[in-house]
Structure formats: structure tokens, C-alpha cells
Design a protein around this motif. Structure first.
Motif, PDB file in Angstrom:
ATOM      1  N   LYS A 183     -10.579  23.570 -34.681  1.00 51.33           N
ATOM      2  CA  LYS A 183     -11.428  24.066 -33.603  1.00 51.33           C
ATOM      3  C   LYS A 183     -11.567  22.973 -32.544  1.00 51.33           C
ATOM      4  O   LYS A 183     -12.014  21.870 -32.835  1.00 51.33           O
ATOM      5  N   VAL A 184     -11.166  23.295 -31.334  1.00 47.49           N
ATOM      6  CA  VAL A 184     -11.172  22.303 -30.254  1.00 47.49           C
ATOM      7  C   VAL A 184     -12.602  21.911 -29.896  1.00 47.49           C
ATOM      8  O   VAL A 184     -13.447  22.764 -29.637  1.00 47.49           O
ATOM      9  N   ALA A 185     -12.860  20.605 -29.893  1.00 46.18           N
ATOM     10  CA  ALA A 185     -14.176  20.077 -29.530  1.00 46.18           C
ATOM     11  C   ALA A 185     -14.205  19.760 -28.034  1.00 46.18           C
ATOM     12  O   ALA A 185     -13.150  19.551 -27.414  1.00 46.18           O
ATOM     13  N   PRO A 186     -15.385  19.720 -27.432  1.00 47.36           N
ATOM     14  CA  PRO A 186     -15.479  19.364 -26.011  1.00 47.36           C
ATOM     15  C   PRO A 186     -14.830  18.022 -25.746  1.00 47.36           C
ATOM     16  O   PRO A 186     -15.066  17.045 -26.454  1.00 47.36           O
ATOM     17  N   GLY A 187     -13.975  17.968 -24.734  1.00 47.03           N
ATOM     18  CA  GLY A 187     -13.329  16.716 -24.339  1.00 47.03           C
ATOM     19  C   GLY A 187     -12.043  16.411 -25.072  1.00 47.03           C
ATOM     20  O   GLY A 187     -11.331  15.464 -24.725  1.00 47.03           O
TER      21      GLY A 187
END
Length: 411
Positions: A356-360
Motif C-alpha cells: 500500500k503506497v504511503a504518502p510521499g
């Protein structure tokens, strides 16, 4: 100065938590650790004597995308649920908090809004509900299905209990089920007994109509769909059955923050000046009452809206408080309650996992984390560019698994 907390909103609006803490604590404790309320199994009625045209007219009037059939099976469950006035009053109260969460996830996958009523019969809208066979959370995910749909279970979290994550996983399942079966009642049946059972019933009945294939389905599923229709009806037409919504134990006005360090919910509740149980109820996925955020994977915390006077104490807990806890994360290999007490043999990592892509985060950082190439990630996920967004799930192939396949092929 490095700030380790990512706030969803820059300024938290002014509101204080409910003063009725004792009553709320009792309500929340009643929702903890109870077995799922199963759909009552009813005997078949060969002859239908009590056809009620008023109920049929009401069902027709509220029908949208999901067919709301009226027959003897639905009528029996309308009789049951309309008689459970206390239970259904609680469901109406809980729906004020949960339905907006469900609706957002269902809308994301273009799933009919009516599916939001399924947790009423699945879990009585209890995030901590666990069935006799280990299905867990509001949407009652079994361990294997939860993994298939990207939910994470480890020693710190069980995302089957996370209202947001589990709702998106359920919506994704319904998208797949509808694409496979082409009918919403069949998709609902599949959610209960699996697509394989539904497909076999379709073949035996030579029909795609739920009511025609119903005799060939498992007994629980035969009752599951009528119970869903009846529960939806009673919730929508509660006034006609003298059912009144009870007060929800959850605070309505909340904010969401993301943290990239370990945070104690007990310490945070003290800073917020609310009951620890109340804060944990807003964040039911955290097993140890510890939010295990990291730089790579920030974690979400739902908190009641607070006033600015509390901001300094909250900031201190979120940024400057160190927890003396083992921060190693171990993926769960099965449901804790069903794990056999014998030597556990380590299994090779799954051939495919999901990130899951995290912010940044960038594709390069993700590739480095998993020891793969950026181009591979793009191919695996059919990405035309390197653009990714927070919350996006990426398929990652395990390099070791690929090596084993290659070795086996050569052998």
C-alpha cells in the motif's frame, strides 16, 4: 525541526468529547469480543399463507440496484427482525457512524449502496465480532480471503477489524463477484458461501436466478439472502414497525491523523482527556492498543475533534514520547484463535504480496524495499508511468519465489 506526524487537516476544529463517559463505556464494552450473531436457520415453508402486499409494495418502493424480492422466505425474516426492536434500534444508531464509511468504499468500486446493510446480518455492526469459524470484523472476513484482498494481519494489527480497510476489501470482493456472476443476489450469496458453491448451484439448477438455484446452495446461504433483504427492509422502514434509533456509542465528529512512529492509544487518550476504551473503539484494528506507524507505512488514527488547548499535549504524545516496546512486526500465519499448539514450520514467503503506497513514497523507494526493479513493478501493475498515489495497492512478486520457480523448471 522534523515533524513525525502527518495531519489530515492543518487545524483541528473545536469540539469536546461527550461528557457521558460512563454510559458510553458500558455501550462500548457490550460491543467487545462477542461471537457473531448468526442468521437464524428457519424451516422451509411449502405453502405461503401470509402474503403481505403492503410489505411487497414497500420493498418495491425502496428497490434500487439490488433486487428486493418478496416471498415466504423474506417474510419470515421480516417477522424476526421487525420483532427484534431493541437490536434493530441499536443497528440504526450504529449506522449513523458506520454507513458513511461503508458508502464511500462501495462508491469507489461502483457497488450498489444497498450492500452497506450486509454487516447488520454479518456482525451486528460489531468491529470485534468473531464467528465460530474465525470470520472477523464488521464484514466477517476469513483469514485467507482477507489476505487475498490486501488486508494485513500481524502481531500489531488486524485490518479485518478496521472499518475503512475492511470496507474497501469487501467492496473489491463484490466487484469481482458481480463480474463473475452477473447478478447482485448471486454476488451476495457468494459472499457467504464462496463463488465456487454458487457456480455449482447454477450448473445444477441450469439457471442464474437466485431463487431457482437456492435449493442447491448450502443451508446457511439459502437463508442469508432473504435475511439480508429483510434486514434492509426493516432498517429502511423502521418507523412502520415502531423501531426507534438508539444513541450510538461513537462520537460523530472525528478527525483522522497519520503517524509514522509508534504511538500508545492509552497515552493519546489521556492527552485527549477521553476514555481509553472510547479511543480504542474508534481504532479497533490495533491489537495491543499501539499504533505501529513507520516512515514507510504511516498508520491512521481516528480521534474525536479536539480544541486547540489540547494541541500541545497531543503533539507531545505523537512526536516526543518513546515507547518501550518490541517494534518487530510478525505477519500472522493464521487466525490466533485457531492456531494449533504444535511446532510451526516456517513457510516460504508468498509468491505475490501487495504494498500500500504511503504518502510521499516513490516507485524507486518501493523497489528498493522489496529488492526488485522499478520496471518490474510497472509491468506487474500495468503502470504506464511512474506516477503513484497514496493508498494505491501495488502487486509485488517475491524474488525468492521467482528463483524457486526457475530452479524447479531447470530441474
Amino acid at each position: 525541526m522534523k515533524i513525525n506526524v502527518l495531519f489530515a487537516s492543518c487545524i483541528l476544529a473545536l469540539t469536546s468529547f461527550s461528557a457521558a463517559a460512563q454510559q458510553q463505556r458500558q455501550q462500548l464494552q457490550a460491543l467487545q469480543n462477542v461471537d457473531t450473531i448468526a442468521v437464524p436457520i428457519l424451516a422451509e415453508t411449502p405453502t405461503f399463507y401470509n402474503h403481505n402486499y403492503v410489505f411487497k409494495a414497500r420493498l418495491d418502493s425502496i428497490q434500487k440496484m439490488v433486487p428486493l424480492s418478496y416471498n415466504e422466505h423474506v417474510q419470515k425474516y421480516i417477522d424476526i427482525y421487525s420483532g427484534r426492536k431493541d437490536m434493530m434500534g441499536k443497528m440504526l444508531g450504529l449506522s449513523e457512524y458506520y454507513f458513511p464509511v461503508f458508502e464511500k468504499a462501495l462508491k469507489y468500486y461502483n457497488i450498489p449502496e444497498e450492500i452497506k446493510y450486509l454487516p447488520v446480518i454479518e456482525s451486528a455492526m460489531n468491529a470485534h465480532a468473531v464467528s465460530r469459524v474465525g470470520a472477523t470484523g464488521l464484514w466477517q472476513f476469513m483469514f485467507a480471503t482477507a489476505k487475498d484482498y490486501g488486508l494485513n494481519m500481524d502481531n500489531f494489527v488486524d485490518e479485518r477489524k478496521d472499518p475503512v480497510q475492511a470496507s474497501y476489501a469487501a467492496a473489491a470482493y463484490f466487484k469481482d463477484a458481480y463480474q463473475e456472476l452477473g447478478d447482485w443476489l448471486l454476488a451476495i450469496a457468494a459472499y457467504n458461501c464462496g463463488m465456487g458453491n454458487v457456480k455449482r448451484a447454477i450448473i445444477k439448477a441450469d439457471s442464474h436466478d437466485f431463487w431457482e438455484i437456492r435449493p442447491y446452495l448450502p443451508l446457511e446461504t439459502r437463508n442469508y439472502v432473504p435475511a439480508f433483504i429483510a434486514a434492509l427492509y426493516v432498517m429502511k422502514c423502521s418507523g412502520q414497525h415502531q423501531i426507534t434509533a438508539q444513541q450510538s456509542p461513537f462520537v460523530k465528529n472525528t478527525d483522522t491523523i497519520h503517524v509514522n512512529r509508534f504511538v500508545s492509544l492509552a497515552q493519546l487518550s489521556a492527552a485527549l482527556n477521553i476514555e481509553e476504551n472510547a479511543l480504542c473503539s474508534l481504532n479497533p484494528a490495533y491489537k495491543k492498543k499501539i499504533v505501529n506507524g513507520t516512515e514507510d507505512e504511516p498508520k491512521r488514527i481516528v480521534i474525536p475533534k479536539v480544541n486547540m488547548a489540547q494541541f500541545a499535549e497531543i503533539y507531545e504524545v505523537l512526536n516526543n514520547t518513546e515507547l518501550e516496546v518490541n517494534q518487530n512486526v510478525y505477519l500472522a500465519s493464521n487466525d490466533d484463535r485457531r492456531r494449533m499448539k504444535k511446532k510451526i514450520v516456517a513457510k516460504p514467503a508468498a509468491a505475490i504480496s501487495y504494498h500500500k503506497v504511503a504518502p510521499g513514497q516513490t516507485l524507486s523507494a518501493i523497489a528498493n524495499k522489496y529488492n526488485v526493479e522499478v520496471q518490474d513493478i510497472k509491468v506487474w501493475n500495468s503502470l504506464k508511468s511512474s506516477s503513484i498515489v497514496p493508498g494505491q495497492k501495488l502487486k509485488i512478486h517475491n524474488p525468492e519465489s521467482e528463483k524457486r520457480k526457475l530452479s524447479a523448471h531447470k530441474g
